[in-house]
Design a protein around this motif. Structure first.
Motif, PDB file in Angstrom:
ATOM      1  N   PHE A 305      38.824  70.840  36.233  1.00 27.17           N
ATOM      2  CA  PHE A 305      39.082  69.410  36.427  1.00 27.17           C
ATOM      3  C   PHE A 305      38.055  68.616  35.632  1.00 27.17           C
ATOM      4  CE2 PHE A 305      38.060  65.373  38.522  1.00 27.17           C
ATOM      5  CZ  PHE A 305      39.295  64.752  38.430  1.00 27.17           C
ATOM      6  N   ARG A 306      38.527  67.560  34.956  1.00 31.37           N
ATOM      7  CA  ARG A 306      37.653  66.667  34.215  1.00 31.37           C
ATOM      8  C   ARG A 306      38.001  65.234  34.562  1.00 31.37           C
ATOM      9  NH1 ARG A 306      38.917  66.832  28.138  1.00 31.37           N
ATOM     10  NH2 ARG A 306      40.513  65.322  28.750  1.00 31.37           N
ATOM     11  N   LEU A 307      36.979  64.468  34.955  1.00 35.86           N
ATOM     12  CA  LEU A 307      37.220  63.074  35.327  1.00 35.86           C
ATOM     13  C   LEU A 307      37.530  62.224  34.097  1.00 35.86           C
ATOM     14  CD1 LEU A 307      37.269  61.103  37.708  1.00 35.86           C
ATOM     15  CD2 LEU A 307      34.838  60.666  37.287  1.00 35.86           C
ATOM     16  N   ALA A 308      36.847  62.487  33.003  1.00 36.27           N
ATOM     17  CA  ALA A 308      37.064  61.756  31.747  1.00 36.27           C
ATOM     18  C   ALA A 308      36.358  62.539  30.642  1.00 36.27           C
ATOM     19  CB  ALA A 308      36.499  60.334  31.855  1.00 36.27           C
ATOM     20  N   LEU A 309      36.795  62.537  29.416  1.00 41.97           N
ATOM     21  CA  LEU A 309      37.737  61.649  28.760  1.00 41.97           C
ATOM     22  C   LEU A 309      38.520  62.443  27.714  1.00 41.97           C
ATOM     23  CD1 LEU A 309      38.662  58.651  28.013  1.00 41.97           C
ATOM     24  CD2 LEU A 309      36.770  58.630  26.451  1.00 41.97           C
ATOM     25  N   HIS A 310      37.787  63.235  26.851  1.00 43.42           N
ATOM     26  CA  HIS A 310      38.445  63.836  25.684  1.00 43.42           C
ATOM     27  C   HIS A 310      37.549  64.911  25.100  1.00 43.42           C
ATOM     28  CE1 HIS A 310      41.013  63.898  22.068  1.00 43.42           C
ATOM     29  NE2 HIS A 310      39.905  63.898  21.347  1.00 43.42           N
ATOM     30  N   ASP A 311      38.146  66.050  24.671  1.00 41.51           N
ATOM     31  CA  ASP A 311      37.379  67.036  23.908  1.00 41.51           C
ATOM     32  C   ASP A 311      38.021  67.234  22.539  1.00 41.51           C
ATOM     33  OD1 ASP A 311      39.358  69.082  23.956  1.00 41.51           O
ATOM     34  OD2 ASP A 311      38.628  69.857  25.858  1.00 41.51           O
ATOM     35  N   GLN A 324      33.586  64.005  21.023  1.00 48.96           N
ATOM     36  CA  GLN A 324      33.977  64.583  22.313  1.00 48.96           C
ATOM     37  C   GLN A 324      33.039  64.030  23.373  1.00 48.96           C
ATOM     38  OE1 GLN A 324      34.500  68.893  22.720  1.00 48.96           O
ATOM     39  NE2 GLN A 324      33.114  68.909  24.483  1.00 48.96           N
ATOM     40  N   ILE A 325      33.620  63.529  24.460  1.00 47.71           N
ATOM     41  CA  ILE A 325      32.824  63.130  25.608  1.00 47.71           C
ATOM     42  C   ILE A 325      33.573  63.529  26.871  1.00 47.71           C
ATOM     43  CG2 ILE A 325      33.743  60.764  25.434  1.00 47.71           C
ATOM     44  CD1 ILE A 325      31.095  59.884  26.813  1.00 47.71           C
ATOM     45  N   GLU A 326      32.929  64.367  27.667  1.00 51.17           N
ATOM     46  CA  GLU A 326      33.512  64.840  28.920  1.00 51.17           C
ATOM     47  C   GLU A 326      32.541  64.521  30.050  1.00 51.17           C
ATOM     48  OE1 GLU A 326      36.333  68.473  28.368  1.00 51.17           O
ATOM     49  OE2 GLU A 326      34.395  69.006  27.504  1.00 51.17           O
ATOM     50  N   PHE A 327      33.067  63.896  31.080  1.00 52.03           N
ATOM     51  CA  PHE A 327      32.261  63.445  32.206  1.00 52.03           C
ATOM     52  C   PHE A 327      32.755  64.123  33.480  1.00 52.03           C
ATOM     53  CE2 PHE A 327      31.258  60.119  35.450  1.00 52.03           C
ATOM     54  CZ  PHE A 327      29.881  60.202  35.356  1.00 52.03           C
ATOM     55  N   LEU A 328      31.829  64.750  34.208  1.00 51.81           N
ATOM     56  CA  LEU A 328      32.128  65.441  35.465  1.00 51.81           C
ATOM     57  C   LEU A 328      33.238  66.474  35.281  1.00 51.81           C
ATOM     58  CD1 LEU A 328      31.883  62.560  38.105  1.00 51.81           C
ATOM     59  CD2 LEU A 328      30.140  64.218  37.430  1.00 51.81           C
ATOM     60  N   LYS A 329      32.953  67.483  34.483  1.00 54.76           N
ATOM     61  CA  LYS A 329      33.883  68.581  34.253  1.00 54.76           C
ATOM     62  C   LYS A 329      33.464  69.787  35.095  1.00 54.76           C
ATOM     63  CE  LYS A 329      35.884  71.485  30.637  1.00 54.76           C
ATOM     64  NZ  LYS A 329      35.907  71.816  29.194  1.00 54.76           N
ATOM     65  N   THR A 330      34.419  70.369  35.809  1.00 55.71           N
ATOM     66  CA  THR A 330      34.133  71.471  36.730  1.00 55.71           C
ATOM     67  C   THR A 330      35.127  72.605  36.514  1.00 55.71           C
ATOM     68  OG1 THR A 330      33.339  69.897  38.381  1.00 55.71           O
ATOM     69  CG2 THR A 330      33.855  72.106  39.156  1.00 55.71           C
ATOM     70  N   LYS A 331      34.608  73.877  36.542  1.00 57.26           N
ATOM     71  CA  LYS A 331      35.452  75.060  36.414  1.00 57.26           C
ATOM     72  C   LYS A 331      35.233  75.970  37.623  1.00 57.26           C
ATOM     73  CE  LYS A 331      35.228  75.292  31.335  1.00 57.26           C
ATOM     74  NZ  LYS A 331      34.890  76.170  30.178  1.00 57.26           N
TER      75      LYS A 331
END
Length: 503
Positions: A305-311, A324-331
């Motif tokens: 799950f990723r809250l925002a935005l783009h890779d 690329q900016i990804e905020f609060l990404k969880t695996k």
């Protein structure tokens, strides 16, 4: 203010400033012009900005106060050329203008409401009640027939503000593009051959240097205009804040030489990158369901799950190719063997900012990652550790950014109670090494990326670590994509197939 129209301005993503990493929106109030309709008169319009009144430069305090509503925020009215100078020229951001179909009574109410709000403030929440939220609220208050705020979710992102406009039929009258100073320079240089382009640099070294006598006036104009633009790009900060600087003197000499040729410059024509308009992009949140197999004979399922935005591998429309900016990404990974559910990786923020090195532009690319990750040690032992990485290096793009290669030198710090550390620093691992990768854009919706890392952890258990991760991603629809991933690491090889949902 005497308004006759209003526009929303979207200022593109700017990763060098956390407050603008997701873009920015503001209003432009078009002033009535009785005597002229020249395009340059647009700069004399009013810009209406809603922003926090920041009282700290500490990044930790900034994050805490920005996320918890501890900054006051106000509406600010400035001449539009101030905003163009800041975003377009100083930060090299493209501006997209969305002129709105606003009836005159609504325009008058908009201006009156802005006057009413001038003496108050709002609590600023970076994720919710931010610049984009209050700009939409302002438009709804002036024109109640609109439905804007109901079409944005948490987090409220500037791109979502633009998308909300299109849920109101015929609200957007027209869309125009103002390229950044850097893109304007690139357009001027593209009109020159190799020898003429070399002369642009020579003029910065010696602005009084005689130009080749066989050149026509038109060629001299092209070279002098490009040299003046190069001064803007290289010394924008000095030009703004130091009026008597050597950069200002240099530009003055170039402009004086240009004015000695009594012919007008041709209008600079740049092709608007229509597919980069924010309303064409996928939604910011992403949910990924995947399954795979590890070479140790282990099957697994994974939820991301990723809250925002783009890779870099996400569908390209609506987003910059080299960011690329990804905020609060969880695996979360579920291992079939042992029926164990484990947190595989969690990033507070992951940024890759690539910048292609060109003839007169040598800015380095950089990356940062902060969060937690699973560390595998000898014998398939795994533990979760806090992770911080930062690096910088060169990148080069080809074929209108369809192909980009990059190399960075990184430093990494891992911290966890079960790590064998560096000397007496039990629980802390410190390492460094190169990272290299590429991104290939076959089409706007078919992309292939790869990223390889090598880390050296001196005098520590398992002193060498490496990884290679490659993704082939295809998006048949704007909000859905298929992803095939393969990876090779110290502890084995794995393959994974996933379905990605953007919402």
């Amino acid at each position: 203010m005497d308004p006759f129209a209003v526009s929303i301005i979207f200022s593109s993503y700017y990763l060098n400033n956390p407050a603008s990493a997701f873009g920015h929106t503001l209003l432009r109030i078009h002033k009535r012009r009785e005597l002229t309709t020249e395009k340059r008169q647009e700069l004399l319009d009013y810009g209406i900005d809603f922003s926090a009144d920041v009282d700290t430069s500490n990044p930790v305090l900034y994050a805490i106060k920005g996320l918890s509503g501890m900054f006051p925020a106000t509406f600010k009215r400035l001449p539009f050329y101030y905003k163009v100078r800041k975003y377009n020229d100083y930060e090299f951001r493209d501006l997209w203008t969305y002129e709105l179909n606003f009836p005159q009574p609504a325009l008058i109410m908009l201006v009156a409401h802005l006057w009413e709000l001038g003496g108050t403030y709002f609590d600023y929440y970076y994720m919710t009640e931010n610049c984009s939220y209050h700009i939409l609220g302002l438009l709804e208050a002036a024109y109640p027939e609109l439905e804007l705020l109901k079409h944005v979710n948490v987090p409220v992102l500037p791109a979502d503000t633009i998308k909300a406009l299109f849920y109101n039929p015929s609200l957007v009258k027209q869309v125009s593009h103002r390229p950044s100073a850097r893109n304007q320079l690139a357009a001027r240089l593209s009109a020159l051959d190799a020898s003429q382009s070399d002369w642009v640099g020579k003029l910065l070294e010696d602005p009084d240097r005689p130009l080749p006598s066989h050149w026509t006036d038109e060629t001299k104009i092209l070279v002098l205009d490009a040299a003046a633009d190069l001064v803007d790009v290289r010394y924008m900060k000095a030009l703004i804040f130091k009026r008597n600087s050597s950069a200002a003197l240099l530009k003055q000499k170039l402009l004086a030489r240009r004015s000695s040729i009594p012919k007008p410059s041709q209008d600079l024509e740049t092709k608007a990158p229509v597919l980069k308009r924010p309303e064409f992009g996928h939604d910011s949140k992403r949910f990924d369901v995947s399954g795979g197999y590890h070479s140790k004979g282990k099957f697994f399922g994974q939820l991301d799950f990723r809250l925002a935005l783009h890779d870099l591998a996400d569908p390209a429309p609506g987003y910059p190719d080299l960011a690329q900016i990804e905020f609060l990404k969880t695996k979360l990974r579920y291992w079939q063997e042992g029926h164990k559910l484990k947190l595989q990786h969690a990033s507070f923020v992951r940024i890759i900012s690539l910048h292609s090195i060109e003839q007169y532009d040598f800015q380095l690319s950089w990356n940062v990652d902060a969060g937690a990750t699973t560390v595998y040690r000898q014998g398939w032992q795994a533990c979760l550790a806090a992770n911080a990485e930062v690096g910088a290096g060169p990148a080069k793009a080809f074929f209108s950014d369809a192909v980009v290669l990059f190399l960075t030198m990184d430093t990494q710090i891992l911290a966890g109670p079960n790590l064998m550390g560096l000397g007496d620093l039990h629980g802390v691992r410190i390492g460094a090494g190169p990272s290299a990768g590429y991104r290939l854009r076959f089409t706007q919706n078919l992309l292939w990326t790869a990223l390889g890392k090598f880390r050296w952890f001196p005098t520590q258990q398992t002193p060498l670590a490496f990884s290679l991760v490659s993704n082939l991603r295809y998006a048949p629809f704007r909000q859905f994509a298929l992803d095939l991933q393969g990876s090779v690491q110290n502890y084995g090889i794995e393959a994974k197939l996933g379905t990605l949902f953007y919402f």
